[in-house]
Motif scaffolding. Structure first.
Motif, PDB file in Angstrom:
ATOM      1  N   ALA A  44       0.767   3.978   2.699  1.00 30.26           N
ATOM      2  CA  ALA A  44       1.874   4.322   1.442  1.00 30.26           C
ATOM      3  C   ALA A  44       1.381   3.790   0.298  1.00 30.26           C
ATOM      4  N   GLY A  48       0.781   5.778  -3.276  1.00 27.55           N
ATOM      5  CA  GLY A  48       1.497   5.427  -4.426  1.00 27.55           C
ATOM      6  C   GLY A  48       0.868   5.039  -5.741  1.00 27.55           C
ATOM      7  N   THR A  49      -0.154   3.791  -5.291  1.00 27.69           N
ATOM      8  CA  THR A  49      -0.784   3.368  -6.382  1.00 27.69           C
ATOM      9  C   THR A  49      -1.864   4.401  -6.910  1.00 27.69           C
ATOM     10  N   ARG A  51      -1.217   7.737  -7.082  1.00 26.48           N
ATOM     11  CA  ARG A  51      -0.369   8.414  -7.852  1.00 26.48           C
ATOM     12  C   ARG A  51      -0.099   7.798  -9.548  1.00 26.48           C
ATOM     13  N   ARG A  52       0.114   6.502  -9.307  1.00 29.08           N
ATOM     14  CA  ARG A  52       0.504   5.729 -10.350  1.00 29.08           C
ATOM     15  C   ARG A  52      -0.636   5.318 -11.314  1.00 29.08           C
ATOM     16  N   HIS A  71      -5.127  21.026   3.060  1.00 25.30           N
ATOM     17  CA  HIS A  71      -5.957  20.514   2.117  1.00 25.30           C
ATOM     18  C   HIS A  71      -6.011  19.089   1.841  1.00 25.30           C
ATOM     19  N   LYS A  73      -6.541  16.031  -1.019  1.00 28.28           N
ATOM     20  CA  LYS A  73      -6.299  15.617  -2.571  1.00 28.28           C
ATOM     21  C   LYS A  73      -7.432  14.706  -2.772  1.00 28.28           C
TER      22      LYS A  73
ATOM     23  N   GLU B  28       7.106  15.752  -8.782  1.00 30.50           N
ATOM     24  CA  GLU B  28       6.995  14.357  -8.661  1.00 30.50           C
ATOM     25  C   GLU B  28       6.636  14.322  -7.231  1.00 30.50           C
ATOM     26  N   THR B  30       5.639  16.561  -5.087  1.00 32.53           N
ATOM     27  CA  THR B  30       4.298  17.175  -4.733  1.00 32.53           C
ATOM     28  C   THR B  30       3.161  16.321  -5.081  1.00 32.53           C
ATOM     29  N   GLU B  31       3.378  15.779  -6.448  1.00 33.31           N
ATOM     30  CA  GLU B  31       2.226  14.864  -6.744  1.00 33.31           C
ATOM     31  C   GLU B  31       1.932  13.643  -5.860  1.00 33.31           C
ATOM     32  N   LEU B  32       3.187  13.245  -5.382  1.00 32.98           N
ATOM     33  CA  LEU B  32       3.015  12.052  -4.524  1.00 32.98           C
ATOM     34  C   LEU B  32       2.549  12.459  -2.890  1.00 32.98           C
ATOM     35  N   GLU B  34       0.892  15.594  -1.790  1.00 32.56           N
ATOM     36  CA  GLU B  34       0.003  16.637  -1.684  1.00 32.56           C
ATOM     37  C   GLU B  34      -1.288  15.788  -0.919  1.00 32.56           C
ATOM     38  N   GLY B  35      -1.418  16.660   0.252  1.00 33.99           N
ATOM     39  CA  GLY B  35      -2.458  16.170   1.133  1.00 33.99           C
ATOM     40  C   GLY B  35      -2.043  15.130   2.013  1.00 33.99           C
ATOM     41  N   GLU B  59       7.732   2.513   0.538  1.00 36.73           N
ATOM     42  CA  GLU B  59       6.498   1.826   0.195  1.00 36.73           C
ATOM     43  C   GLU B  59       5.795   2.733  -0.984  1.00 36.73           C
ATOM     44  N   LEU B  60       5.772   3.994  -0.673  1.00 35.47           N
ATOM     45  CA  LEU B  60       5.194   4.838  -1.711  1.00 35.47           C
ATOM     46  C   LEU B  60       5.911   4.839  -2.972  1.00 35.47           C
ATOM     47  N   GLU B  62       7.556   2.275  -4.433  1.00 32.77           N
ATOM     48  CA  GLU B  62       7.342   1.004  -4.848  1.00 32.77           C
ATOM     49  C   GLU B  62       6.123   1.081  -5.607  1.00 32.77           C
ATOM     50  N   SER B  63       5.040   1.466  -4.719  1.00 32.86           N
ATOM     51  CA  SER B  63       3.817   1.259  -5.210  1.00 32.86           C
ATOM     52  C   SER B  63       3.240   2.285  -6.585  1.00 32.86           C
ATOM     53  N   ALA B  64       4.037   3.517  -6.372  1.00 32.06           N
ATOM     54  CA  ALA B  64       4.038   4.518  -7.315  1.00 32.06           C
ATOM     55  C   ALA B  64       4.785   4.065  -8.766  1.00 32.06           C
TER      56      ALA B  64
END
Lengths: 117, 380
Positions: A44, A48-49, A51-52, A71, A73, B28, B30-32, B34-35, B59-60, B62-64
């Motif tokens: 995760a 997340g990284t 995405r950021r 699919h 990404k 947001e 979807t962006e996080l 997707e896949g 965790e997702l 935080e890191s994002a």
């Protein structure tokens, strides 16, 4: 020492580094990081990284449909990402060098105060 | 949806993660994620364990660089802090060197606000059952209630009688309502005061306006009747005000007709003015001849006699063709004119005007309505 705390600070640079030469999808990138020795990296955290970094404009992304399943990404580094990676690499190298000198003062005392170029 | 990549565990886990990101918005999420199913399925193939979806989602986030659930949901501290900062700035402003004296003056006016709030409270609550006389109580009970409301408001202003949260909330509500009510009450009160200065009760002052044309005590003047000092009716008297402006009831129409609304009978009275061919209607010669009335809608009836009535102009009210309010007015003391009756029997010394003397005299010399010497044509 808990390396997850260390990883937090350097995950950006690590992620950028493992896709510098080849685009990858989420879990693929996790695998590359682990293969590089960052065993403790969390899935995760990597997603997340990614995405950021994408939101920061350092990555490009595209979706590849897979037959018979969801699919994937893919993420790829762009020019801005490369420039960032390059700058961050220098910063990290200098930092690591100083820290190494701090920890092992007898190895190279001359470089301790400010680092030599 | 078959094969390794659609492991139901991966689908369920992904759904759980998405549910925990629900506060972020569809885009947001979807962006996080997707896949995510594909990644999870692949990981399952590696480790056969996905862990805790809540921790995963955390965790997702935080890191994002996204706020955690706990800190993201209540943005109220932010709003409150911003409000506090604004309040601090306002307070700082009041302590500014230039503003402080003015502010202290305003603060010293607070009791006025307390009383006004009490007054508004009385109007808003007591007005339901209490008789009012122009925003003030009309009876003793009303004054009692007003006093109570003011006492309550002043006590609140002094920080008293606010023991419970309910009372403090009530005070805020009353204050807001009072401000709104005062916005209406103050102009009404000021308007009422200025109106009372004219000695009127001002009951319908908002809609009152003077009717057009010549009025007396706010009523239409519908005609003017003149009598000479001997009490005899006069015809074709021309009236002017002190500036020399002809006194007219109101402007005449193209046919020389003046319409005056009679509030008593609710009709339009049509009055025929005399017409000078060169100057148009002569509207200040009285009395005017009533040529018709139209009730309700003023449909202009064709005037039966558009030409000025060549009345004989005799001293008799009936003979003038106009219905005077009374035959003779009282004779004024010291009047040189012969009073009607006995002494007036064809005895005036100047006999150059027989009977119809009035009319030609006035027509020839407008403005000289005082033709008393040639006037003595009393009628029996």
């Amino acid at each position: 020492m808990d390396t997850t705390q260390l990883l937090k600070g350097v995950l950006d640079i690590a992620v950028l580094a493992v896709i510098r030469d080849e685009d990858g999808y989420g879990y693929d990138i996790v695998r590359r990081l682990r293969a590089a020795g960052l065993e403790d990296v969390g899935d995760a955290s990597v997603y997340g990284t990614l995405r950021r970094l994408y939101a920061a404009g350092l990555l490009s992304t595209y979706v590849v449909p897979s037959e018979g399943g969801p699919h994937r990404k893919y993420y790829g580094i762009n020019d801005q990402g490369r420039a960032t990676l390059e700058a961050d690499s220098r910063t990290w190298s200098a930092f690591a060098e100083r820290l190494g000198a701090l920890i092992n003062p007898e190895s190279d005392p001359a470089t301790t105060p400010g680092g030599t170029k | 949806m078959t094969g390794i990549s659609t492991d139901p565990r991966a689908t369920a886990f992904a759904a759980e993660v998405r549910a925990r990101l629900a506060d972020l918005g569809t885009e947001e999420i979807t962006e996080l994620t997707e896949g995510l199913e594909a990644d999870l399925a692949e990981r399952l193939a590696d480790t056969d364990d996905l862990g805790d979806p809540a921790a995963y989602a955390q965790e997702l986030r935080e890191s994002a660089g996204l706020p955690a659930v706990g800190t993201h949901v209540p943005p109220r501290p932010d709003a409150r802090e911003r409000w506090a900062a604004r309040r601090d700035r306002a307070i700082a402003l009041t302590q500014h060197r230039r503003v402080a004296p003015l502010w202290r003056f305003v603060v010293s006016l607070r009791p006025v606000w307390w009383v006004a709030r009490g007054w508004a409270l009385f109007i808003c609550t007591g007005a339901v059952g209490v008789r009012l006389n122009w925003l003030l109580p009309a009876d003793f009970l009303g004054w009692l209630l007003l006093a109570a409301a003011i006492v309550l408001s002043v006590q609140w202003g002094r920080g008293a009688w606010l023991g419970s949260t309910l009372l403090r909330v009530l005070k805020v509500i009353v204050s807001i309502v009072a401000v709104i009510a005062l916005l209406f009450m103050v102009p009404t009160a000021i308007h009422g005061l200025s109106y009372d200065e004219y000695g009127s009760q001002g009951s319908d002052s908002d809609t009152w306006e003077a009717p057009p044309g010549l009025t007396m005590n706010g009523e239409n003047v519908k005609n003017i009747f003149a009598y000479d000092c001997a009490g005899l009716p006069l015809d074709r008297v021309q009236l002017f005000d002190s500036a020399g402006t002809p006194l007219t009831l109101e402007p005449a129409d193209s046919e020389g007709i003046i319409r005056r609304w009679d509030s008593v009978s609710d009709t339009d009275i049509e009055l025929q003015t005399r017409t000078d061919t060169s100057q148009g209607p002569i509207t200040n010669a009285f009395p005017l001849e009533v040529v018709g009335t139209t009730s309700g809608l003023p449909a202009p009836t064709p005037t039966p006699d558009p030409s000025p009535a060549p009345s004989s102009g005799a001293g008799s009210a009936a003979a003038l063709g106009v219905s005077f309010p009374f035959e003779n007015a009282r004779a004024l003391p010291g009047c040189a004119l012969p009073v009607e009756g006995a002494p007036a029997d064809e005895n005036p010394p100047t006999e150059d005007t027989q009977g119809a003397a009035n009319a030609p005299a006035i027509e020839d010399t407008p403005g000289t309505e005082n033709s008393p010497t040639t006037d003595p044509t009393p009628a029996p």
